[in-house]
Design a protein around this motif. Structure first.
Motif, mmCIF file in Angstrom:
data_model
loop_
_atom_site.group_PDB
_atom_site.id
_atom_site.type_symbol
_atom_site.label_atom_id
_atom_site.label_comp_id
_atom_site.label_asym_id
_atom_site.label_seq_id
_atom_site.Cartn_x
_atom_site.Cartn_y
_atom_site.Cartn_z
ATOM 1 N N TYR A 146 0.833 -1.214 0.000
ATOM 2 C CA TYR A 146 0.000 0.000 0.000
ATOM 3 C C TYR A 146 0.863 1.259 0.000
ATOM 4 O O TYR A 146 0.653 2.198 0.786
ATOM 5 N N LYS A 157 -6.271 -1.665 7.432
ATOM 6 C CA LYS A 157 -6.113 -2.948 6.743
ATOM 7 C C LYS A 157 -5.447 -3.985 7.643
ATOM 8 O O LYS A 157 -5.807 -5.160 7.647
ATOM 9 N N LYS A 161 -6.715 -7.799 8.766
ATOM 10 C CA LYS A 161 -6.037 -8.976 8.245
ATOM 11 C C LYS A 161 -5.178 -9.743 9.244
ATOM 12 O O LYS A 161 -4.921 -10.935 9.062
#
Length: 223
Positions: A146, A157, A161
Motif C-alpha cells: 500500500y 487494513k 487482516k
C-alpha cells in the motif's frame, strides 16, 4: 519528599526485577498528554504515570483518558503523600505502585496489579509505530505494501487482516528493536523508497528533512 528525578532510576531497576525482559521508553506523546514511561513487554504495552510527592492530581484525569486510549495496561507510581487517595483518581483496572524513602533507600510496594484496559484503541496503539515499522509488519504477515496509501489506511487494513494476538507480539517486537539513533535515516530511507517524487529528474535522491519531537531517551533493560 521524593521528586520525579529521585524515583525514575530505582523504578527502572524495580520494573526489571519484577517483569524480566522490558524496554523503557520515556516521555512519549500520547494524545494531549506525555506518558512518563512506556514499558514494552513481549506482547504488551504498559503506560506508567509518575506522581511524585511534589506533583498534584490536576492533570491526572486528562492523562488517564489518554493513557487508556493507547496502552494495554496502565499504572500509576505514587509518592507516599498520595498513597491514601490515589485509588480515587484512577480507574479500577489501573495498577498502583507506591514509593517511599526508607533508611535502606527507595522502596516500592505494589498496592494493586494492573488489569487489562477495556478502553484501549487499537488504532491509537498502532499509531505509536513509525511507518517503516508498520511496513516491516506488513512484510512479516504477507500483506500488500500500500505504498500510495496513508498510515491510517494501512492500520485499518492491518486490523482486518492480522489476528490481534499476533499483532500484539509484532508491535512489541518492533519497539524492542527500535533504534532511536537512526530515526532520521530510517524515515528518510523509507520516504525515498516509497515516494518516487522525492527523486529529481536525474534520478538523484533529494534531501529530506525530518523533525523529531516527543522523544528524549530510550533504554533497554533485559534479564
Amino acid at each position: 519528599m521524593l521528586y520525579d528525578k529521585d524515583i525514575r532510576e530505582p523504578l527502572f531497576d524495580f520494573l526489571e526485577e519484577t517483569y524480566g525482559k522490558i524496554r523503557i521508553i520515556e516521555e512519549k506523546q500520547v494524545g494531549k498528554s506525555r506518558a512518563d514511561i512506556v514499558m514494552v513487554l513481549p506482547g504488551l504495552l504498559t503506560g506508567i504515570e509518575i506522581k511524585s510527592d511534589a506533583d498534584t492530581y490536576v492533570r491526572l484525569s486528562r492523562q488517564v483518558k489518554d493513557y487508556d486510549r493507547f496502552f494495554d495496561r496502565n499504572m500509576v507510581v505514587a509518592g507516599s503523600s498520595h498513597a491514601v487517595h490515589v485509588r480515587e483518581h484512577v480507574p479500577e483496572w489501573w495498577g498502583i505502585i507506591t514509593v517511599e524513602q526508607t533508611d535502606l533507600g527507595i522502596d516500592f510496594y505494589v498496592l494493586r496489579e494492573p488489569r487489562e484496559n477495556p478502553q484501549m484503541n487499537w488504532k491509537r496503539k498502532l499509531s505509536l509505530l513509525w511507518r517503516p515499522e508498520l511496513v516491516h509488519i506488513q512484510e512479516l504477515t504477507c500483506m500488500p505494501r500500500y505504498k500510495e496509501k496513508s498510515k491510517a489506511f494501512v492500520i485499518d487494513k492491518m486490523l482486518l487482516k492480522v489476528p490481534k494476538e499476533q499483532l500484539s507480539a509484532l508491535v512489541s517486537d518492533e519497539l524492542f528493536e527500535r533504534d532511536y539513533t537512526r530515526i532520521e535515516e530510517i524515515i528518510r530511507e523509507y520516504k525515498i523508497q516509497n515516494r518516487p517524487e522525492l527523486k529529481d529528474q536525474t534520478g538523484k535522491k533529494k534531501r529530506i528533512k525530518s523533525r523529531i519531537k516527543g522523544r528524549r531517551k530510550s533504554t533497554i533493560k533485559t534479564r
